[in-house]
Design an enzyme around this catalytic site. Structure first.
Site, short mmCIF file in Angstrom:
data_model
loop_
_atom_site.label_atom_id
_atom_site.label_comp_id
_atom_site.label_asym_id
_atom_site.label_seq_id
_atom_site.Cartn_x
_atom_site.Cartn_y
_atom_site.Cartn_z
CG ASP A 5 -8.12 2.13 0.56
OD1 ASP A 5 -8.03 1.81 1.76
OD2 ASP A 5 -7.12 2.31 -0.17
NE ARG A 16 4.65 8.31 -4.72
CZ ARG A 16 3.85 8.85 -3.82
NH1 ARG A 16 4.25 9.88 -3.12
NH2 ARG A 16 2.64 8.37 -3.64
CD GLU A 58 -5.76 5.18 14.13
OE1 GLU A 58 -6.00 6.20 13.45
OE2 GLU A 58 -5.49 4.08 13.64
NE ARG A 60 -4.21 -4.68 16.24
CZ ARG A 60 -3.80 -4.75 17.49
NH1 ARG A 60 -4.17 -5.77 18.27
NH2 ARG A 60 -3.02 -3.82 17.98
NE ARG A 104 -3.36 0.16 2.92
CZ ARG A 104 -4.58 0.49 2.57
NH1 ARG A 104 -5.30 -0.34 1.87
NH2 ARG A 104 -5.12 1.65 2.94
NE ARG A 111 -3.73 6.13 11.42
CZ ARG A 111 -4.21 5.45 10.40
NH1 ARG A 111 -3.80 5.72 9.18
NH2 ARG A 111 -5.12 4.52 10.56
CE1 TYR A 149 -6.27 -1.23 5.08
CE2 TYR A 149 -4.35 -2.62 5.39
CZ TYR A 149 -4.98 -1.41 5.52
OH TYR A 149 -4.30 -0.36 6.11
N1 UDP Z 1 2.82 1.66 7.96
C1 UDP Z 1 3.98 1.81 8.70
N2 UDP Z 1 4.35 3.06 9.09
C2 UDP Z 1 3.59 4.15 8.81
C3 UDP Z 1 2.42 3.99 8.05
C4 UDP Z 1 2.04 2.72 7.64
O1 UDP Z 1 4.66 0.85 9.01
O2 UDP Z 1 3.97 5.27 9.23
C5 UDP Z 1 2.43 0.27 7.56
C6 UDP Z 1 1.50 -0.35 8.60
O3 UDP Z 1 1.76 -1.74 8.71
C7 UDP Z 1 0.13 -0.07 8.01
C8 UDP Z 1 0.38 -0.24 6.51
O4 UDP Z 1 1.72 0.28 6.33
O5 UDP Z 1 -0.85 -0.96 8.49
C9 UDP Z 1 -0.60 0.45 5.61
O6 UDP Z 1 -0.65 1.82 5.94
P1 UDP Z 1 -1.89 2.75 5.52
O7 UDP Z 1 -1.51 4.17 5.81
O8 UDP Z 1 -2.32 2.42 4.14
O9 UDP Z 1 -3.00 2.29 6.57
P2 UDP Z 1 -4.49 2.85 6.82
O10 UDP Z 1 -4.50 4.32 6.51
O11 UDP Z 1 -5.40 2.02 5.96
O12 UDP Z 1 -4.67 2.58 8.28
#
Ligand code: UDP
Length: 394
Positions: A352, A179, A302, A251, A175, A281, A350
């Site tokens: 979106d 870059r 969160e 989760r 995901r 977060r 999973y």
């Molecule tokens: N992830 C991480 N560090 C970050 C952000 C994401 O390790 O700072 C990993 C983590 O395992 C997460 C996955 O990447 O579950 C996907 O992140 P995404 O932001 O897509 O998650 P969402 O916004 O769906 O919670």
């Protein structure tokens, strides 16, 4: 019994979109059930009473898609305001831009690499192994090497998923791109934005149709299936079958509210990648609606945990034992006549928002073609899920 209504269990995007397609393209009534007192599922938005800020009750939702038809579909019901999501990572080594991009690499390593130099540098750090990466950690080590992995991914992933990153599928990391340019947008999508009046009002408008009846605070009971022409179930698939093969793991996340004056953190989302920080977060919703003015602000911290029987399921965990159970539930679903399973919870994936909407629109078209033709066996799953089951890729 020619005029039995359709039933839709769940008023999130999956249910709302299919309900509208059924109402528009048939002459049947459509009854939509949701156990919560509001529509929109986990996208639910409402104004924070004390500050007036539009908050996303179940965490930040940023609409993004490459599909023009999906973008046009949501914009038909509510205008979207331009918004480009940028995420900051608060790491043990300081603040960096995420996903990892050229600025992140240069700042983290104190370099001034060009795109090609950065690519060669990360390749020199990446752990090389043959074969497909077996899990999240292997995927990360091959993409970015140990130092970036430990600072950006390991701690966050342990907190978010509550387990060793080696127990998480490699697909989860896919995901997040890496870059080798200065593009710091979280989603590299053609269309991106925030609905002007919030997601709940958007979903309410999708459901606004003379043949649609929405019954809130009423949980759909699978025992009612026989009363309807067909049921579109968007709740958890294990709950539909009374958890007879055991519970699928999810989760869940909870939030702690913090109110302040002005601007609390300067951006909508900051990730905390250090495992010693208890939250994952912080969301400050004011930054999603820059066209509004609010003197005060509200931030939500969160926290992530395993889902108990009464918690709200968010993220399907999909460990090997979950997948084994899921295969049983999918087999049961295929045997269940008169019910189709749609969306994140009913297919345990999973997904979106834009993917859910796309699948619901596509599914409704397939279903309606078969239904109008009088086909006996109506589809149980979207072609995508049916394909995964057929190829045993669950
Ligand atoms: N992830 C991480 N560090 C970050 C952000 C994401 O390790 O700072 C990993 C983590 O395992 C997460 C996955 O990447 O579950 C996907 O992140 P995404 O932001 O897509 O998650 P969402 O916004 O769906 O919670």
């Amino acid at each position: 019994m020619a005029s039995r209504p359709f039933a839709v269990a769940g008023a999130g995007f999956a249910g709302a979109v299919v309900a509208r397609e059924l109402a528009v393209h048939t002459d049947r009534r459509v009854i939509v059930f949701d156990e919560r007192p509001h529509v929109a599922g986990n996208c639910h938005t409402e104004r924070d009473e004390a500050t007036g800020v539009m908050v996303h009750r179940y965490g930040s939702h940023i609409f993004h898609t490459d599909r023009q038809d999906v973008w046009e579909y949501v914009n038909r019901f509510m205008p979207f305001r331009p918004y480009i999501h940028r995420v900051m990572a608060n790491t043990p080594r300081g603040m960096f831009s995420l996903p990892i991009n050229l600025l992140t690499i240069n700042q983290f390593f104190g370099k001034t690499f060009s795109p090609e130099e950065a690519r060669a540098f990360l390749e020199s750090l990446a752990e090389k192994r043959n074969g497909e990466p077996a899990n999240f950690e292997e995927q990360a080590l091959r993409m970015v090497g140990r130092e970036l992995y430990e600072n950006f991914f390991e701690g966050y992933t342990r907190k978010h998923w509550g387990c060793d990153p080696r127990e998480i599928p490699a697909s989860v990391l896919k995901r997040l791109p890496v870059r080798f340019n200065y593009n710091d947008c979280y989603y590299d999508c053609v269309f991106q934005g925030i609905p002007e009046g919030g997601y709940t009002e958007l979903v309410r408008r999708i459901l606004e149709h003379p043949r649609i009846e929405v019954r809130l605070a009423q949980k759909f009971d699978p025992a009612w299936c026989g009363e309807f022409e067909h049921v579109f179930y968007t709740g958890p698939i294990d709950a539909f079958f009374g958890f007879r093969h055991g519970r699928l793991a999810y989760r869940t996340v909870t939030f702690q509210r913090h109110e302040a004056r002005g601007d609390f953190q300067g951006t909508a989302v900051i990730n905390y990648t250090d495992v010693r920080v208890p939250y994952t977060r912080v969301h400050e919703y004011k930054h999603f609606t820059r066209w509004e003015q609010h003197e005060r602000t509200v931030a939500f911290f969160e926290f992530s945990q395993d889902t108990g029987p009464t918690d709200i399921p968010y993220y399907p965990v999909r460990r090997p034992d979950d997948k084994a159970r899921l295969r049983h539930y999918y087999a049961d679903a295929v045997q269940t006549r008169g019910v189709s399973f749609l969306g994140r919870l009913a297919t345990y994936r999973y997904l979106d928002m834009h993917q859910v909407i796309a699948e619901s629109l596509d599914f409704a078209a397939t279903f309606l073609a078969a239904w109008h033709d009088g086909t006996q066996s109506l589809p149980t799953f979207t072609p995508t899920v049916a394909g995964l089951i057929a190829r045993q890729q669950v």
